[in-house]
Design an enzyme around this catalytic site. Structure first.
Site, PDB file in Angstrom:
ATOM      1  N   HIS A  72      -1.472  86.874  37.752  1.00  0.00           N
ATOM      2  CA  HIS A  72      -2.850  87.270  38.067  1.00  0.00           C
ATOM      3  C   HIS A  72      -3.429  86.330  39.113  1.00  0.00           C
ATOM      4  O   HIS A  72      -3.317  85.113  38.971  1.00  0.00           O
ATOM      5  CB  HIS A  72      -3.726  87.230  36.804  1.00  0.00           C
ATOM      6  CG  HIS A  72      -3.532  88.413  35.913  1.00  0.00           C
ATOM      7  ND1 HIS A  72      -4.467  88.832  35.019  1.00  0.00           N
ATOM      8  CD2 HIS A  72      -2.484  89.270  35.777  1.00  0.00           C
ATOM      9  CE1 HIS A  72      -4.036  89.898  34.375  1.00  0.00           C
ATOM     10  NE2 HIS A  72      -2.817  90.176  34.804  1.00  0.00           N
ATOM     11  N   TYR A 199     -14.314  88.168  31.381  1.00  0.00           N
ATOM     12  CA  TYR A 199     -15.088  87.327  30.454  1.00  0.00           C
ATOM     13  C   TYR A 199     -16.540  87.784  30.566  1.00  0.00           C
ATOM     14  O   TYR A 199     -17.135  87.704  31.638  1.00  0.00           O
ATOM     15  CB  TYR A 199     -14.998  85.851  30.845  1.00  0.00           C
ATOM     16  CG  TYR A 199     -13.640  85.217  30.609  1.00  0.00           C
ATOM     17  CD1 TYR A 199     -12.600  85.372  31.522  1.00  0.00           C
ATOM     18  CD2 TYR A 199     -13.395  84.452  29.464  1.00  0.00           C
ATOM     19  CE1 TYR A 199     -11.355  84.796  31.305  1.00  0.00           C
ATOM     20  CE2 TYR A 199     -12.153  83.856  29.244  1.00  0.00           C
ATOM     21  CZ  TYR A 199     -11.140  84.038  30.170  1.00  0.00           C
ATOM     22  OH  TYR A 199      -9.905  83.463  29.943  1.00  0.00           O
ATOM     23  N   PRO A 291     -10.772  78.918  22.578  1.00  0.00           N
ATOM     24  CA  PRO A 291      -9.855  79.691  23.434  1.00  0.00           C
ATOM     25  C   PRO A 291     -10.491  80.213  24.726  1.00  0.00           C
ATOM     26  O   PRO A 291      -9.805  80.754  25.577  1.00  0.00           O
ATOM     27  CB  PRO A 291      -9.425  80.841  22.543  1.00  0.00           C
ATOM     28  CG  PRO A 291     -10.404  80.900  21.445  1.00  0.00           C
ATOM     29  CD  PRO A 291     -10.970  79.549  21.277  1.00  0.00           C
ATOM     30  N   LYS A 295      -6.765  77.261  27.245  1.00  0.00           N
ATOM     31  CA  LYS A 295      -6.154  75.944  27.457  1.00  0.00           C
ATOM     32  C   LYS A 295      -5.269  75.472  26.302  1.00  0.00           C
ATOM     33  O   LYS A 295      -4.476  74.544  26.469  1.00  0.00           O
ATOM     34  CB  LYS A 295      -7.259  74.898  27.689  1.00  0.00           C
ATOM     35  CG  LYS A 295      -7.972  75.072  29.015  1.00  0.00           C
ATOM     36  CD  LYS A 295      -7.072  74.729  30.198  1.00  0.00           C
ATOM     37  CE  LYS A 295      -7.443  75.509  31.447  1.00  0.00           C
ATOM     38  NZ  LYS A 295      -6.412  76.432  31.867  1.00  0.00           N
ATOM     39  N   TYR A 382      -9.198  76.556  35.538  1.00  0.00           N
ATOM     40  CA  TYR A 382      -8.634  77.679  34.774  1.00  0.00           C
ATOM     41  C   TYR A 382      -7.130  77.812  35.034  1.00  0.00           C
ATOM     42  O   TYR A 382      -6.347  78.043  34.110  1.00  0.00           O
ATOM     43  CB  TYR A 382      -9.346  78.985  35.153  1.00  0.00           C
ATOM     44  CG  TYR A 382      -9.004  80.142  34.245  1.00  0.00           C
ATOM     45  CD1 TYR A 382      -7.933  80.989  34.528  1.00  0.00           C
ATOM     46  CD2 TYR A 382      -9.739  80.387  33.087  1.00  0.00           C
ATOM     47  CE1 TYR A 382      -7.598  82.035  33.691  1.00  0.00           C
ATOM     48  CE2 TYR A 382      -9.414  81.453  32.245  1.00  0.00           C
ATOM     49  CZ  TYR A 382      -8.342  82.263  32.553  1.00  0.00           C
ATOM     50  OH  TYR A 382      -8.005  83.298  31.715  1.00  0.00           O
TER      51      TYR A 382
HETATM   52  P1  FAS Z   1       1.202  75.620  16.428  1.00  0.00           P
HETATM   53  O1  FAS Z   1       0.114  75.556  15.395  1.00  0.00           O
HETATM   54  O2  FAS Z   1       1.383  76.851  17.220  1.00  0.00           O
HETATM   55  O3  FAS Z   1       2.612  75.328  15.733  1.00  0.00           O
HETATM   56  C1  FAS Z   1       2.720  74.327  14.734  1.00  0.00           C
HETATM   57  C2  FAS Z   1       3.902  74.693  13.861  1.00  0.00           C
HETATM   58  O4  FAS Z   1       4.072  73.656  12.891  1.00  0.00           O
HETATM   59  C3  FAS Z   1       3.666  75.990  13.091  1.00  0.00           C
HETATM   60  O5  FAS Z   1       4.742  76.867  13.258  1.00  0.00           O
HETATM   61  C4  FAS Z   1       3.516  75.531  11.640  1.00  0.00           C
HETATM   62  O6  FAS Z   1       4.044  76.479  10.731  1.00  0.00           O
HETATM   63  C5  FAS Z   1       4.310  74.248  11.627  1.00  0.00           C
HETATM   64  N1  FAS Z   1       3.852  73.300  10.603  1.00  0.00           N
HETATM   65  C6  FAS Z   1       2.589  73.028  10.217  1.00  0.00           C
HETATM   66  N2  FAS Z   1       2.588  72.092   9.252  1.00  0.00           N
HETATM   67  C7  FAS Z   1       3.896  71.745   9.027  1.00  0.00           C
HETATM   68  C8  FAS Z   1       4.540  70.843   8.156  1.00  0.00           C
HETATM   69  N3  FAS Z   1       3.836  70.093   7.309  1.00  0.00           N
HETATM   70  N4  FAS Z   1       5.895  70.757   8.190  1.00  0.00           N
HETATM   71  C9  FAS Z   1       6.617  71.516   9.072  1.00  0.00           C
HETATM   72  N5  FAS Z   1       6.055  72.399   9.924  1.00  0.00           N
HETATM   73  C10 FAS Z   1       4.710  72.515   9.894  1.00  0.00           C
HETATM   74  N6  FAS Z   1      -4.646  79.139  22.796  1.00  0.00           N
HETATM   75  C11 FAS Z   1      -4.863  79.720  23.991  1.00  0.00           C
HETATM   76  O7  FAS Z   1      -4.552  79.109  25.026  1.00  0.00           O
HETATM   77  N7  FAS Z   1      -5.421  80.985  24.059  1.00  0.00           N
HETATM   78  C12 FAS Z   1      -5.736  81.699  22.926  1.00  0.00           C
HETATM   79  O8  FAS Z   1      -6.222  82.819  23.002  1.00  0.00           O
HETATM   80  C13 FAS Z   1      -5.516  81.132  21.661  1.00  0.00           C
HETATM   81  N8  FAS Z   1      -5.796  81.828  20.509  1.00  0.00           N
HETATM   82  C14 FAS Z   1      -5.565  81.231  19.300  1.00  0.00           C
HETATM   83  C15 FAS Z   1      -5.833  81.911  18.094  1.00  0.00           C
HETATM   84  C16 FAS Z   1      -5.600  81.297  16.840  1.00  0.00           C
HETATM   85  C17 FAS Z   1      -5.915  82.042  15.560  1.00  0.00           C
HETATM   86  C18 FAS Z   1      -5.097  79.980  16.793  1.00  0.00           C
HETATM   87  C19 FAS Z   1      -4.883  79.281  15.461  1.00  0.00           C
HETATM   88  C20 FAS Z   1      -4.829  79.300  17.983  1.00  0.00           C
HETATM   89  C21 FAS Z   1      -5.046  79.922  19.232  1.00  0.00           C
HETATM   90  N9  FAS Z   1      -4.752  79.275  20.442  1.00  0.00           N
HETATM   91  C22 FAS Z   1      -4.959  79.840  21.652  1.00  0.00           C
HETATM   92  C23 FAS Z   1      -4.214  77.970  20.441  1.00  0.00           C
HETATM   93  C24 FAS Z   1      -2.732  78.074  20.180  1.00  0.00           C
HETATM   94  O9  FAS Z   1      -2.145  78.925  21.124  1.00  0.00           O
HETATM   95  C25 FAS Z   1      -2.176  76.682  20.198  1.00  0.00           C
HETATM   96  O10 FAS Z   1      -2.675  75.931  21.289  1.00  0.00           O
HETATM   97  C26 FAS Z   1      -0.675  76.663  20.209  1.00  0.00           C
HETATM   98  O11 FAS Z   1      -0.218  77.429  19.138  1.00  0.00           O
HETATM   99  C27 FAS Z   1      -0.260  75.207  20.115  1.00  0.00           C
HETATM  100  O12 FAS Z   1       1.077  75.173  19.797  1.00  0.00           O
HETATM  101  P2  FAS Z   1       1.650  74.059  18.804  1.00  0.00           P
HETATM  102  O13 FAS Z   1       1.110  72.730  19.202  1.00  0.00           O
HETATM  103  O14 FAS Z   1       3.103  74.287  18.753  1.00  0.00           O
HETATM  104  O15 FAS Z   1       0.965  74.359  17.390  1.00  0.00           O
HETATM  105  C1  PHB Z   2      -5.584  86.277  25.196  1.00  0.00           C
HETATM  106  O1  PHB Z   2      -5.089  87.133  25.944  1.00  0.00           O
HETATM  107  O2  PHB Z   2      -5.299  86.176  23.974  1.00  0.00           O
HETATM  108  C2  PHB Z   2      -6.587  85.301  25.776  1.00  0.00           C
HETATM  109  C3  PHB Z   2      -6.715  85.222  27.148  1.00  0.00           C
HETATM  110  C4  PHB Z   2      -7.630  84.316  27.684  1.00  0.00           C
HETATM  111  C5  PHB Z   2      -8.386  83.529  26.838  1.00  0.00           C
HETATM  112  C6  PHB Z   2      -8.241  83.612  25.453  1.00  0.00           C
HETATM  113  C7  PHB Z   2      -7.330  84.507  24.925  1.00  0.00           C
HETATM  114  O3  PHB Z   2      -9.299  82.655  27.372  1.00  0.00           O
END
Ligand code: FAS
Ligand code: PHB
Length: 387
Positions: A72, A199, A291, A295, A382
């Site tokens: 994009h 947005y 979100p 980032k 961004y």
């Molecule tokens: P993660 O949380 O993805 O992974 C951590 C892993 O560790 C998991 O698989 C978990 O099961 C495991 N774990 C936890 N405790 C443990 C333990 N005690 N022992 C062993 N394993 C364990 N970011 C964006 O950029 N855009 C978004 O739109 C966005 N939407 C999101 C929506 C939600 C609901 C959430 C929760 C996050 C969102 N994020 C978004 C942020 C998300 O993408 C994180 O930044 C990303 O998953 C980070 O990755 P990890 O650091 O690997 O953490």
């Molecule tokens: C998404 O596609 O899930 C998304 C994209 C941009 C954002 C947050 C979520 O800032």
């Protein structure tokens, strides 16, 4: 068992670090609490910065992204029905890749399988030991209790993991801001309403039009913290989403049944330092961003980049990278924190906001519409600040 780097968490941080280290000849073991299917069922981020795109290619896990992802050149900002575009390429010469985190994680698991990396699922009661001496990790599973001796531990276990808690309270400083609203997100097998992300700020609340591919749309609306997913039928979501988008966008919206629907709370959080002895924190284990600025996943990637560089240098006899890890990672994290907080503050309706605060939001958006310099600053943040 013994390995060079024990990695706690099999999400994007842990898997990307494991893939990069193994390709550099450094042994790892990933300990993941959940099953692979459980991890792959999570619907999260959708926008990848260039830094993460390049890391995935370097890790040998970027081929499908390059085939199926979509580059994009910009995004749209809307306010109470008016919309303007932020042209990333014109403003800073960079793009973003739209490719779901679920697919990134799937590609990383496949790449780990291809090189025979060790990923242990269903690892319960993971505990970290002797982090300032000779570190080791223990866990339990159906076959009993296990121990893994290692040189280093990478805490990639997310916000609710155990790694951050392994750093003594007397050493850690936590910074947090909890926002008074959440995001209700849905996934639908419908064509995205716009080629690029929208947005939208609106008196009724924020909305975001995103996508995963030309047949899969990802939409969000800001909701009160008291709302539950069951409060929102698909029809109610579509009606509210349309009300917050410009009329021409709402008119061409294609709706359909949600295949995923969830509410995510919004918070800004940082835990300092990101190193204690032989433990290094990566990704959500150390920080959380709202979100809005896309980032979260991308900050996890820059942490992995710095730690990967530091660990490979260590095994060549140079400890400057791991000694500087926390400071280097936090410098970039705080810039992303600022950007995510400012975009969230500008685009959302805050309960109890004064008229003056709402005028400041209007002024921020008006400045972006008028000033190429302001749009360039947004585009630079961004698309991702340099590593
Ligand atoms: P993660 O949380 O993805 O992974 C951590 C892993 O560790 C998991 O698989 C978990 O099961 C495991 N774990 C936890 N405790 C443990 C333990 N005690 N022992 C062993 N394993 C364990 N970011 C964006 O950029 N855009 C978004 O739109 C966005 N939407 C999101 C929506 C939600 C609901 C959430 C929760 C996050 C969102 N994020 C978004 C942020 C998300 O993408 C994180 O930044 C990303 O998953 C980070 O990755 P990890 O650091 O690997 O953490
Ligand atoms: C998404 O596609 O899930 C998304 C994209 C941009 C954002 C947050 C979520 O800032």
């Amino acid at each position: 068992m013994r390995t060079q780097v024990a990695i706690i968490g099999g999400g994007p941080s842990g898997l990307l670090l494991s893939q990069l280290l193994n390709r550099a000849g450094i042994s790892t073991v990933v300990l993941e609490r959940k099953s692979r299917d459980y991890v792959l069922a999570r619907i999260r981020a959708g926008v990848l910065e260039t830094g993460l795109v390049n890391l995935l290619r370097e890790a040998g896990a970027g081929a499908r992204m390059d085939r199926e992802g979509h580059l994009h050149d910009g995004c749209h900002l809307a306010q109470n029905g008016r919309m303007f575009r932020v042209d990333f390429k014109e403003a800073c010469g960079k793009q973003v890749m739209v490719y779901g985190q679920t697919e990134v994680t799937r590609d990383l698991y496949d790449a780990q399988d291809a090189i025979g990396a060790t990923v242990i699922h269903d690892a319960e009661d993971v505990a970290l030991h002797d982090l300032t001496g000779s570190p080791y990790v223990t866990w339990t599973d159906a076959t009993g209790t296990h121990r893994l001796d290692c040189d280093f531990v990478a805490g990639c276990d997310g916000f609710h993991g155990v790694s951050r808690q392994a750093i003594p309270d007397t050493v850690r400083t936590e910074f947090e801001k909890v926002y008074p609203f959440g995001w209700l997100g849905i996934l639908s097998r419908t064509p995205p309403v716009e080629d690029e992300l929208i947005y939208a700020a609106h008196d009724r609340g924020f909305a975001l039009a995103s996508m995963r591919n030309p047949q899969l749309s990802r939409y969000y609306i800001q909701v009160p913290l008291t709302d539950k997913v069951e409060d929102w039928s698909d029809e109610a979501f579509w009606t509210e989403f349309r009300a917050r988008m410009p009329e021409d966008v709402a008119a061409r919206l294609v709706t359909g049944p949600s295949i995923e629907k969830s509410i995510a709370p919004l918070r800004s959080f940082v835990s300092e330092p990101m190193r204690w002895g032989k433990l290094f924190l990566c990704g959500d284990a150390a920080h959380i961003v709202p979100p809005t600025g896309a980032k979260g996943l991308n900050l996890a990637a820059s942490d992995v980049h710095y730690l990967y560089e530091g660990l490979t240098a260590h095994y060549r006899g140079d400890d400057r990278g791991i000694d500087a890890y926390s400071q280097r990672a936090l410098a970039r994290i705080w810039q992303a924190m600022r950007f995510s907080w400012s975009l969230t503050t500008m685009m959302h309706r805050f309960p109890g906001a004064t008229d003056y605060e709402r005028r400041m939001q209007d002024a921020d958006l008006a400045l972006l519409e008028r000033s190429a310099t302001a749009r360039a600053l947004l585009a630079e943040n961004y698309t991702g600040l340099p590593y």
